[in-house]
Enzyme design. Structure first.
Site, PDB file in Angstrom:
ATOM      1  N   GLU A 293       0.728  -1.380  -0.253  1.00 42.04           N
ATOM      2  CA  GLU A 293       0.397  -0.333  -0.024  1.00 42.04           C
ATOM      3  C   GLU A 293       0.438   1.455  -0.284  1.00 42.04           C
ATOM      4  OE1 GLU A 293      -2.142  -1.909   3.698  1.00 42.04           O
ATOM      5  OE2 GLU A 293      -1.493   0.154   4.376  1.00 42.04           O
TER       6      GLU A 293
ATOM      7  N   CYS B 208      -0.536   2.144   8.980  1.00 45.12           N
ATOM      8  CA  CYS B 208       0.032   1.516   8.925  1.00 45.12           C
ATOM      9  C   CYS B 208      -0.489  -0.237   8.442  1.00 45.12           C
ATOM     10  CB  CYS B 208       1.424   0.901   9.492  1.00 45.12           C
ATOM     11  SG  CYS B 208       3.243   1.576   9.221  1.00 45.12           S
TER      12      CYS B 208
END
Ligand code: SAH
Length: 338
Positions: free
Chosen positions: A89, A330
């Site tokens: 990501e 995260c």
């Protein structure tokens, strides 16, 4: 075959010299890739066809794919599918001073920080430099704007993938590459000390951030297993050495975990540790995730902690929260899609 987006200009110069061509072709290639945004090697029209044919036998310019985009008010989160099907990501944040992108450096992470979602899924592999460069290119193409700054704070521990990270930095920093100024690039590490020393000798002018998150070994051991190998004393010596060699201010990241590291005694220990050093403390409101048993410090506790540091003259800010509601913390998006 190697992906062309993973090559620094120096490496391409060596390549062209090795096939009996002039060095400056490397600059031409960089201009095609990063200034004209041309992916098709055949269209590099100022390079002779016989050279292009050689290049086509050596290099691909394949792209990773955008799998999903989540949109918040001033944040977009991208889930990418790599060519081997793995997922990573990146996050785009709109600040009043420009656009910044947070990129991933590995598929998963082996550091095992207890509060972090990325570490729940162990490291599968390092990212190649091209896979990090392409995160930025795809985001720029998607938003049709240039990115102003880059932080290497997504999934992974960048200093556990050191060589690819350095290549990545050189590529995006190159004036004929993405031309992102070194001062607009930040690499964040949980404290892999030998690499901090290596990094301090590079003379790159890039910002260094250290994920400290605890001011004593007792606290830090509980939340960051890396501390058992590289403890706080050794880490502080390495940071001091970095500051002395580079004359650059270091960012200290400190994620605020309720009743774990946000007590008055923690603030006092942090002051003892950092006082007089050329550092800047960034207090990070913890982004809670369903799967992990930590909670965020409330606003009062963060304010008290902040004031305590401030009153002792430390440079300190509280990081603005982005994208909590769209799973931008995260590793959350990848973790959910597995
Ligand atoms: N491995 C590197 C970079 C990736 S993590 C490092 O440790 O610095 C980027 C930052 O986000 C680190 O400071 C990390 O500790 C922090 N972080 C991880 N999970 C978080 C969460 N849920 N909320 C807030 N910060 C988090």
């Amino acid at each position: 075959m190697k992906n062309l987006y993973g090559f620094t200009k120096d490496e391409l110069e060596h390549y062209f010299v090795s096939i009996g061509e002039k060095k400056y072709k490397a600059t031409q290639v960089f201009e095609w890739l990063y200034i004209h945004n041309e992916q098709n090697i055949w269209n590099f029209s100022n390079i002779k066809k016989d050279v292009l044919i050689k290049m086509l036998t050596e290099f691909t310019t394949d792209f990773i794919k955008i799998e999903k985009v989540l949109k918040g008010p001033d944040v977009k989160k991208f889930l990418f599918r790599l060519l081997d099907g793995e997922k990573i990501e990146a996050v785009l944040m709109e600040h009043n001073y420009g656009l910044s992108v947070c990129v991933s450096s590995q598929v998963g992470c082996n550091m095992g920080c207890r509060f972090c979602e990325s570490g729940r899924l162990k490291k599968v592999r390092n990212l190649d430099a091209y896979e990090i460069v392409e995160q930025i290119l795809l985001i720029q193409n998607y938003i049709k704007k240039k990115v102003n700054s880059v932080v290497i704070m997504g999934i992974g521990e960048p200093f556990d993938n050191y060589d690819n990270i350095i290549k990545f930095i050189k590529i995006i920093n190159d004036a004929k590459g993405l031309a992102i100024g070194a001062r607009h690039i930040t690499v964040s590490t949980c404290g892999l000390i030998p690499k901090i020393y290596e990094f301090s000798n590079l003379d790159l002018q890039v910002n260094l951030a250290i994920s400290l998150h605890g001011a004593t070994d007792e606290v830090r051991n509980k939340i960051m297993p890396v501390n058992k190998v590289y403890n706080i004393d050794k880490l502080i010596i390495a940071i001091r050495d970095y500051i002395a060699k580079t004359n650059r201010r270091v960012t200290i990241e400190y994620v605020m975990l309720n009743m774990v590291n946000d007590r008055k005694s923690d603030a006092l220990a942090l002051i003892r540790l950092l006082k007089g050093m050329n550092v800047y403390v960034n207090l990070i409101p913890y982004n809670e995730t369903e799967n992990i048993g930590f909670s965020k410090s409330n606003k009062e506790r963060i304010d008290q902690f902040y004031n305590c540091l401030k009153s002792e003259g430390l440079n300190v800010t509280v990081r603005r929260e982005f994208g909590g509601n769209i799973k931008a913390a995260c590793g959350q998006l990848r973790s959910e899609s597995e």
